[in-house]
Design a protein around this motif. Sequence first.
Motif, short mmCIF file in Angstrom:
data_model
loop_
_atom_site.label_atom_id
_atom_site.label_comp_id
_atom_site.label_asym_id
_atom_site.label_seq_id
_atom_site.Cartn_x
_atom_site.Cartn_y
_atom_site.Cartn_z
N THR A 135 0.82 -1.21 0.00
CA THR A 135 0.00 0.00 0.00
C THR A 135 0.86 1.26 0.00
OG1 THR A 135 -0.18 -0.20 2.42
CG2 THR A 135 -1.98 -1.08 1.10
N LYS A 136 2.06 1.19 0.58
CA LYS A 136 2.94 2.36 0.55
C LYS A 136 3.37 2.69 -0.88
CE LYS A 136 4.93 2.34 5.21
NZ LYS A 136 6.18 2.18 6.00
N SER A 168 -3.18 8.84 -3.64
CA SER A 168 -2.43 9.12 -2.42
C SER A 168 -2.21 10.63 -2.26
CB SER A 168 -1.08 8.39 -2.48
OG SER A 168 -0.32 8.66 -1.35
N ASP A 170 -4.80 11.25 0.25
CA ASP A 170 -6.10 11.34 0.93
C ASP A 170 -7.25 11.71 0.01
OD1 ASP A 170 -5.37 13.94 0.43
OD2 ASP A 170 -5.19 14.55 2.53
N ARG A 215 -11.25 9.77 7.67
CA ARG A 215 -10.01 9.20 8.22
C ARG A 215 -10.04 7.67 8.10
NH1 ARG A 215 -6.39 10.50 12.59
NH2 ARG A 215 -5.77 8.67 13.77
N THR A 218 -9.81 6.47 4.16
CA THR A 218 -8.49 6.71 3.55
C THR A 218 -7.41 5.85 4.23
OG1 THR A 218 -8.21 8.64 5.00
CG2 THR A 218 -9.02 9.02 2.76
N ASN A 219 -7.55 5.60 5.52
CA ASN A 219 -6.57 4.76 6.21
C ASN A 219 -6.66 3.31 5.76
OD1 ASN A 219 -5.53 6.88 7.60
ND2 ASN A 219 -6.35 6.30 9.60
N SER A 222 -4.97 3.29 2.28
CA SER A 222 -3.53 3.56 2.33
C SER A 222 -2.76 2.53 3.15
CB SER A 222 -3.28 4.95 2.91
OG SER A 222 -3.70 5.01 4.27
N GLN A 224 -2.72 2.36 6.41
CA GLN A 224 -2.38 2.87 7.74
C GLN A 224 -3.17 2.18 8.84
OE1 GLN A 224 0.11 5.06 8.59
NE2 GLN A 224 0.68 4.73 6.46
N SER A 225 -4.38 1.70 8.50
CA SER A 225 -5.21 1.03 9.50
C SER A 225 -4.65 -0.33 9.90
CB SER A 225 -6.63 0.85 8.96
OG SER A 225 -6.61 0.11 7.76
N ASP A 229 -2.05 0.91 15.27
CA ASP A 229 -1.70 2.01 16.16
C ASP A 229 -2.84 2.25 17.14
OD1 ASP A 229 -3.64 3.05 14.55
OD2 ASP A 229 -2.37 4.51 13.56
N ASP A 231 -5.57 3.65 16.73
CA ASP A 231 -6.90 3.64 16.13
C ASP A 231 -7.56 2.27 16.16
OD1 ASP A 231 -6.93 6.31 15.58
OD2 ASP A 231 -6.21 6.11 13.53
#
Length: 299
Positions: A135-136, A168, A170, A215, A218-219, A222, A224-225, A229, A231
């Motif tokens: 995903t990065k 990317s 957002d 949030r 998009t997480n 991407s 990030q989820s 962390d 979240d």
Amino acid sequence: MWRIIPLAIFQSLLLTGGQVFLKLALMRMAPFGWNRAFWSSVFVNWQFAVCGLLFLTASLLWMYIVKVFPFSMAYPLVSLSYVFGMLAAILIFHEEVPLTRWVGVLLIMAGCMLMPADAKAQDAQTARQKMVAATKGMKTMRCDFVQTKHTKLLTSASVSRGTLSYRSPDRLCWEYTSPTAHTFLIDGQKVVMTDGRGSREVDTRRHRMYREMARLMTNIMSGQSLVGDHDFEVSFTPANEKKTEWIATLVPRRKEVRRMFSTIILRITAAQWLVRQVELVEAKGDRTVVELKNIQVNH
């Protein structure tokens, strides 16, 4: 990885059986010497034959185990033969076993049971790292989607279709084409909703619900989820034995997200390490399942 346990037990039983028949054969042998009596007791001894057959079978099975499973997991499981050796010493040779040896046996058994669980955790961590890395590297993504809404009040689910695009870091756009045409666009700090009656723009800095929704979505796209962390509490499990798909279960930690969803389940294909299905389970029990199809990345 739990599949190695019955194989290791059987292989250890074969090894132990070979050792038992070896001892039985040696007990029947004549005293060592360069004479006919000694060598006759060696070759005319069926226990030796059974011992060799058991060792050969154990070796063939060991070759399969080493080929299929990680060596760092397979080799420590050979110690299971110590457990069966202790039992054979008591039941067959009528030896006395002190308590300290039984403590050692219990520790060996406990360690063997922990081996697959540790390997499973390592596999899950590796899968998560591959997903995050994929995903990065994703700058853009476009796909078709089928969204199915299951509610407690309705016996039949409602189905919507459309296209999804992501840029990317957002920008996320849901374009619904059926049963009605409308658009839900997340672009940085604004959310734009468009339908046949016009457009409505919302500043997410002033509306907590839209901010959390933006949030969240998009997480997910991407990756990030998946970091786990503050979240979400994240767990990774394989969806099948061949691990061609993985399931990531996200349990929200933030109360703002928990009010909307109790659990978020992602199905991930291991071929590209991309999300192919998103299941949103609401706090009241309703579910929304989004299937992603014809995914194009960085095109």
